[in-house]
Scaffold this active site. Structure first.
Site, PDB file in Angstrom:
ATOM      1  N   ASP A 175       0.532  -1.019  -0.371  1.00  0.00           N
ATOM      2  CA  ASP A 175       0.048  -0.002  -0.002  1.00  0.00           C
ATOM      3  C   ASP A 175       1.317   1.386  -0.236  1.00  0.00           C
ATOM      4  OD1 ASP A 175      -2.038  -1.279   0.004  1.00  0.00           O
ATOM      5  OD2 ASP A 175      -3.074  -1.234   2.068  1.00  0.00           O
ATOM      6  N   GLY A 176       1.886   1.384   0.789  1.00  0.00           N
ATOM      7  CA  GLY A 176       3.019   2.039   0.594  1.00  0.00           C
ATOM      8  C   GLY A 176       3.340   2.663  -1.062  1.00  0.00           C
ATOM      9  N   ASN A 204      -4.430   9.066   1.875  1.00  0.00           N
ATOM     10  CA  ASN A 204      -4.654   7.626   2.620  1.00  0.00           C
ATOM     11  C   ASN A 204      -5.072   8.609   4.229  1.00  0.00           C
ATOM     12  OD1 ASN A 204      -4.368   5.275   1.979  1.00  0.00           O
ATOM     13  ND2 ASN A 204      -3.789   4.488   3.558  1.00  0.00           N
ATOM     14  N   GLU A 205      -3.885   9.720   4.574  1.00  0.00           N
ATOM     15  CA  GLU A 205      -4.408   9.714   6.026  1.00  0.00           C
ATOM     16  C   GLU A 205      -2.975  11.456   6.361  1.00  0.00           C
ATOM     17  OE1 GLU A 205      -1.575   8.018   6.426  1.00  0.00           O
ATOM     18  OE2 GLU A 205      -2.973   6.633   6.964  1.00  0.00           O
ATOM     19  N   ASP A 218       0.114  11.767  21.300  1.00  0.00           N
ATOM     20  CA  ASP A 218       1.080  11.498  20.638  1.00  0.00           C
ATOM     21  C   ASP A 218       0.889  12.309  19.337  1.00  0.00           C
ATOM     22  OD1 ASP A 218       2.565  10.097  22.242  1.00  0.00           O
ATOM     23  OD2 ASP A 218       2.247   7.948  21.320  1.00  0.00           O
ATOM     24  N   LEU A 250      -7.339   2.548  11.491  1.00  0.00           N
ATOM     25  CA  LEU A 250      -7.202   1.157  11.610  1.00  0.00           C
ATOM     26  C   LEU A 250      -6.449   1.178  13.377  1.00  0.00           C
ATOM     27  CD1 LEU A 250      -9.077  -1.474  11.750  1.00  0.00           C
ATOM     28  CD2 LEU A 250      -7.704  -2.019  10.241  1.00  0.00           C
TER      29      LEU A 250
END
Length: 294
Positions: A80-81, A153-154, A183, A198
């Protein structure tokens, strides 16, 4: 299909035999379809399969396409990266991206590298469907951000260089939302809900939804919980920390920034088209990747 652009990690060291099998099967099925790769990845592929030298053209990336992308496909070979890196390179071109997974889970992949050779004819013939996926666009009024600051993604705002916590104040539109201490904070798309989100306890969201997930990372307060919001909102973020800097990670691409940086997040004005086989679906992927069928 007229053009297929191959993207991947030129330092990949595992599953090379399967990659070679897929590459040679794709070449055999390609016919008049033009296969292309940038120099580093083309050199890597030719070390695995020297006989492919005359079949893979050298080209600059991103693809040499403009408005007409109907007969062009980008294939991302890796995890996925790698897919996220490919999507970032494709950008606004509108070229669909198909993932061939040679990594771990591969939520974004159409096939695993172990059996990808079986679908090469379907790929060449265009026997796949595409889903438009939204992205988050990050800007700042007071700090220069990295180029192509768009997340499939984010977007992650994280502490840096210290064990101390970071305090993040989030505002939706003109309404203060919350002050998060911990964090960091994630803002995830539905596509990214099966990723970092997730792992920090955020919900899985169907890519058909028009939402974001705002998820704290190791929150100091137990009252802080992931929140689902419509992606039509704008989100403003400011930070405080004993450290003079923070870490901004956009789809895993990390950049240290001054703690005084103000971030503005909104839905990007373009989408990434994710290609997959017609019989695949988001639910099928979840059942397979998360072993829900067992």
């Amino acid at each position: 299909m007229q053009n297929i652009f191959l993207y991947g990690n030129p330092t990949q060291s595992s599953r090379l035999d399967e990659l070679r099998d897929f590459l040679l099967a794709l070449i055999a099925a390609a016919g008049s379809v033009r296969l292309c790769a940038e120099k580093d990845y083309r050199d890597f592929l030719l070390r695995i399969a020297p006989e492919a030298a005359g079949s893979i053209q050298l080209t600059a990336m991103p693809p040499e396409v403009t408005a007409d992308t109907a007969d062009t496909l980008a294939i991302s070979i890796g995890g996925d990266g790698t897919f996220l890196t490919t999507a970032n390179r494709i950008g606004r071109s509108g070229v669909p991206v198909m993932g061939i997974n040679s990594g771990h889970l591969g939520y974004l992949s159409a096939a695993n590298i172990s059996n990808a050779r079986l679908i090469t004819q379907r790929i060449v013939e265009g026997d796949f469907t595409t889903e438009p996926r939204t992205l988050i666009s990050a800007t700042s009024p007071n700090t220069i951000l990295p180029p192509n600051a768009h997340a499939l993604n984010e977007v992650a705002i994280l502490k840096q260089d210290t064990a101390s916590m970071i305090t993040i104040e989030a505002t939706i539109g003109d309404s203060p939302l919350a002050t998060y201490t911990g964090d960091g904070l994630l803002v995830s798309t539905p596509t990214g809900s099966t990723g970092y989100n997730l792992s920090v306890g955020g919900p899985i969201i169907s890519p058909l939804c028009s939402d974001w997930v705002i998820s704290p990372v190791a929150a100091h307060s137990l009252s802080m919980r992931p929140l689902v919001v419509p992606d039509s909102i704008s989100l403003s973020i400011t930070c405080r920390s004993r450290s003079g800097s923070m870490m901004l990670a956009i789809d895993g691409r990390s950049t240290p920034l001054p703690i005084t940086t103000r971030l503005e997040l909104k839905k990007a004005d373009f989408k990434i088209r994710v290609a997959h086989l017609p019989e695949q679906s988001f639910i099928h992927s979840l059942r397979h990747k998360l072993h829900w069928a067992e």
